[in-house]
Scaffold this motif. Structure first.
Motif, PDB file in Angstrom:
ATOM      1  N   ASP A 144      -6.117   0.776   4.307  1.00  0.00           N
ATOM      2  CA  ASP A 144      -5.911  -0.655   3.997  1.00  0.00           C
ATOM      3  C   ASP A 144      -4.889  -1.282   4.952  1.00  0.00           C
ATOM      4  OD1 ASP A 144      -7.745  -0.565   1.988  1.00  0.00           O
ATOM      5  OD2 ASP A 144      -6.264  -0.180   0.400  1.00  0.00           O
ATOM      6  N   ILE A 145      -3.884  -0.503   5.356  1.00  0.00           N
ATOM      7  CA  ILE A 145      -2.876  -1.030   6.286  1.00  0.00           C
ATOM      8  C   ILE A 145      -3.510  -1.213   7.662  1.00  0.00           C
ATOM      9  CG2 ILE A 145      -0.718  -0.458   7.509  1.00  0.00           C
ATOM     10  CD1 ILE A 145       0.233   0.847   4.906  1.00  0.00           C
ATOM     11  N   ASP A 146      -4.314  -0.222   8.080  1.00  0.00           N
ATOM     12  CA  ASP A 146      -4.966  -0.304   9.415  1.00  0.00           C
ATOM     13  C   ASP A 146      -6.308   0.432   9.338  1.00  0.00           C
ATOM     14  OD1 ASP A 146      -5.925   0.018  11.940  1.00  0.00           O
ATOM     15  OD2 ASP A 146      -4.014   0.593  12.847  1.00  0.00           O
ATOM     16  N   GLU A 183      -8.397   1.223  11.333  1.00  0.00           N
ATOM     17  CA  GLU A 183      -8.712   2.194  12.396  1.00  0.00           C
ATOM     18  C   GLU A 183      -7.832   3.434  12.319  1.00  0.00           C
ATOM     19  OE1 GLU A 183      -8.346   0.000  15.959  1.00  0.00           O
ATOM     20  OE2 GLU A 183      -9.949  -1.392  15.385  1.00  0.00           O
ATOM     21  N   ASP A 184      -7.005   3.497  11.295  1.00  0.00           N
ATOM     22  CA  ASP A 184      -6.110   4.651  11.180  1.00  0.00           C
ATOM     23  C   ASP A 184      -6.596   5.560  10.060  1.00  0.00           C
ATOM     24  OD1 ASP A 184      -3.996   6.269  11.695  1.00  0.00           O
ATOM     25  OD2 ASP A 184      -2.434   4.836  11.133  1.00  0.00           O
ATOM     26  N   SER A 185      -6.126   6.807  10.013  1.00  0.00           N
ATOM     27  CA  SER A 185      -6.513   7.712   8.914  1.00  0.00           C
ATOM     28  C   SER A 185      -5.390   8.704   8.678  1.00  0.00           C
ATOM     29  CB  SER A 185      -7.808   8.453   9.273  1.00  0.00           C
ATOM     30  OG  SER A 185      -7.626   9.176  10.465  1.00  0.00           O
ATOM     31  N   LEU A 186      -5.337   9.170   7.446  1.00  0.00           N
ATOM     32  CA  LEU A 186      -4.273  10.079   7.037  1.00  0.00           C
ATOM     33  C   LEU A 186      -4.542  11.486   7.579  1.00  0.00           C
ATOM     34  CD1 LEU A 186      -1.765  10.516   5.137  1.00  0.00           C
ATOM     35  CD2 LEU A 186      -3.403  11.270   3.424  1.00  0.00           C
ATOM     36  N   CYS A 187      -3.549  12.092   8.195  1.00  0.00           N
ATOM     37  CA  CYS A 187      -3.701  13.466   8.703  1.00  0.00           C
ATOM     38  C   CYS A 187      -2.969  14.469   7.812  1.00  0.00           C
ATOM     39  CB  CYS A 187      -3.135  13.568  10.119  1.00  0.00           C
ATOM     40  SG  CYS A 187      -3.910  12.479  11.282  1.00  0.00           S
ATOM     41  N   PHE A 188      -1.791  14.075   7.321  1.00  0.00           N
ATOM     42  CA  PHE A 188      -0.922  15.094   6.718  1.00  0.00           C
ATOM     43  C   PHE A 188       0.130  14.400   5.864  1.00  0.00           C
ATOM     44  CE2 PHE A 188       0.105  19.473   7.060  1.00  0.00           C
ATOM     45  CZ  PHE A 188       1.466  19.594   6.913  1.00  0.00           C
ATOM     46  N   LEU A 189       0.520  15.041   4.765  1.00  0.00           N
ATOM     47  CA  LEU A 189       1.560  14.484   3.900  1.00  0.00           C
ATOM     48  C   LEU A 189       2.633  15.540   3.693  1.00  0.00           C
ATOM     49  CD1 LEU A 189      -0.229  12.843   0.809  1.00  0.00           C
ATOM     50  CD2 LEU A 189       1.231  11.704   2.467  1.00  0.00           C
ATOM     51  N   LEU A 205      -5.097   8.014  -2.957  1.00  0.00           N
ATOM     52  CA  LEU A 205      -4.494   6.679  -2.849  1.00  0.00           C
ATOM     53  C   LEU A 205      -3.782   6.547  -1.497  1.00  0.00           C
ATOM     54  CD1 LEU A 205      -4.336   4.171  -4.574  1.00  0.00           C
ATOM     55  CD2 LEU A 205      -2.144   4.959  -5.457  1.00  0.00           C
ATOM     56  N   ALA A 206      -3.189   7.642  -1.050  1.00  0.00           N
ATOM     57  CA  ALA A 206      -2.527   7.624   0.264  1.00  0.00           C
ATOM     58  C   ALA A 206      -3.563   7.385   1.363  1.00  0.00           C
ATOM     59  CB  ALA A 206      -1.809   8.946   0.505  1.00  0.00           C
ATOM     60  N   PHE A 227       1.108   3.961  -3.903  1.00  0.00           N
ATOM     61  CA  PHE A 227       1.023   5.425  -3.869  1.00  0.00           C
ATOM     62  C   PHE A 227       2.386   6.097  -3.979  1.00  0.00           C
ATOM     63  CE2 PHE A 227       1.698   8.478  -0.542  1.00  0.00           C
ATOM     64  CZ  PHE A 227       2.027   7.775   0.574  1.00  0.00           C
ATOM     65  N   ARG A 252       1.810  11.308   7.706  1.00  0.00           N
ATOM     66  CA  ARG A 252       1.401  11.432   9.119  1.00  0.00           C
ATOM     67  C   ARG A 252      -0.036  10.923   9.214  1.00  0.00           C
ATOM     68  NH1 ARG A 252       2.597  10.626  13.652  1.00  0.00           N
ATOM     69  NH2 ARG A 252       1.301  11.518  15.265  1.00  0.00           N
ATOM     70  N   THR A 253      -0.225   9.876  10.014  1.00  0.00           N
ATOM     71  CA  THR A 253      -1.588   9.366  10.206  1.00  0.00           C
ATOM     72  C   THR A 253      -1.959   9.584  11.676  1.00  0.00           C
ATOM     73  OG1 THR A 253      -0.980   7.131  10.929  1.00  0.00           O
ATOM     74  CG2 THR A 253      -1.021   7.549   8.548  1.00  0.00           C
ATOM     75  N   ARG A 254      -3.184   9.223  12.030  1.00  0.00           N
ATOM     76  CA  ARG A 254      -3.578   9.412  13.425  1.00  0.00           C
ATOM     77  C   ARG A 254      -2.683   8.606  14.363  1.00  0.00           C
ATOM     78  NH1 ARG A 254      -7.862   7.727  15.705  1.00  0.00           N
ATOM     79  NH2 ARG A 254      -8.424   6.362  13.982  1.00  0.00           N
ATOM     80  N   ARG A 269       6.737  11.947   3.908  1.00  0.00           N
ATOM     81  CA  ARG A 269       6.372  11.731   5.318  1.00  0.00           C
ATOM     82  C   ARG A 269       4.856  11.648   5.352  1.00  0.00           C
ATOM     83  NH1 ARG A 269      10.532  14.671   9.308  1.00  0.00           N
ATOM     84  NH2 ARG A 269       9.221  13.583  10.792  1.00  0.00           N
ATOM     85  N   GLY A 276      -4.651   3.833   1.102  1.00  0.00           N
ATOM     86  CA  GLY A 276      -3.542   2.953   1.494  1.00  0.00           C
ATOM     87  C   GLY A 276      -3.395   2.869   2.996  1.00  0.00           C
ATOM     88  N   VAL A 277      -3.512   4.021   3.659  1.00  0.00           N
ATOM     89  CA  VAL A 277      -3.400   4.058   5.126  1.00  0.00           C
ATOM     90  C   VAL A 277      -4.524   3.226   5.743  1.00  0.00           C
ATOM     91  CG1 VAL A 277      -3.719   5.600   7.123  1.00  0.00           C
ATOM     92  CG2 VAL A 277      -2.144   6.242   5.275  1.00  0.00           C
ATOM     93  N   HIS A 279       0.798  -1.237   0.000  1.00  0.00           N
ATOM     94  CA  HIS A 279       0.000   0.000   0.000  1.00  0.00           C
ATOM     95  C   HIS A 279       0.828   1.283   0.000  1.00  0.00           C
ATOM     96  CE1 HIS A 279      -3.580  -2.352   0.306  1.00  0.00           C
ATOM     97  NE2 HIS A 279      -3.126  -2.983   1.380  1.00  0.00           N
TER      98      HIS A 279
END
Lengths: 104, 104
Positions: free
Chosen positions: B71-73, B75-81, B64-65, A61, A84-86, A82, B68-69, A56
């Motif tokens: 799909d890995i978990d 319960e997680d979510s993308l905050c910032f790139l 996609l990011a 990506f 950044r996730t929760r 980089r 992807g996040v 993934h």
């Protein structure tokens, strides 16, 4: 793993030893995959987690990020991501033969 | 632009004013686009550059990011790139209704 990859990886590890140690002290783990086939080369995670990150992050990506950067400016190229996730921060470093992700 | 987006955006801008000013002092520019339709809302760049960033950063690889996040978990979510390229650094912040990218 072929000699070229091993030698190239050792050079990168040597070159970045200080940085690597500093990051690894804070990291939850790391994943190294080979760029052409997305084969998992090294990891400190269990296989499922590592393969999830390769699939993934590296295989999808990251490629899109690399082509997106080139589409915005053909003379530019992606050096580092980089994410950044929760829960975590993924440091994704694409090198010539392989890609390294450290999870903080 | 509908009132909901305007109000939501003003709240985010107010909430992050200090941070925004600090970043904008160093930034080359910024782009704001609406998430559902990827419509360009605000930018300090010329139209071509801004639309390129929305197309190649917001509309494609950010999505996609995000998936992807998840799909890995789940319960997680993308905050910032943070996308570090040879020439720039793109700070991509997805909010509920819109996405802000500052280019350093």
């Amino acid at each position: 793993m072929s000699k070229i990859y091993l030698k190239a990886m050792e050079e990168v590890v040597q070159r970045n030893m200080e940085n690597t140690n500093r990051i690894m002290e804070q990291a939850q783990g790391y994943v190294v995959s080979e760029n052409v086939t997305d084969t998992l080369l090294h990891t400190s995670f269990d296989l499922t987690t590592a393969q999830g990150i390769v699939k993934h992050m590296h295989a999808s990506f990251l490629r899109l990020a690399q082509s997106g950067v080139r589409d915005i400016d053909p003379e530019d190229s992606l050096c580092f991501l980089r994410v950044r996730t929760r829960k975590f921060e993924f440091l994704v470093a694409p090198e010539q033969y392989f890609t390294v992700t450290a999870v903080l």
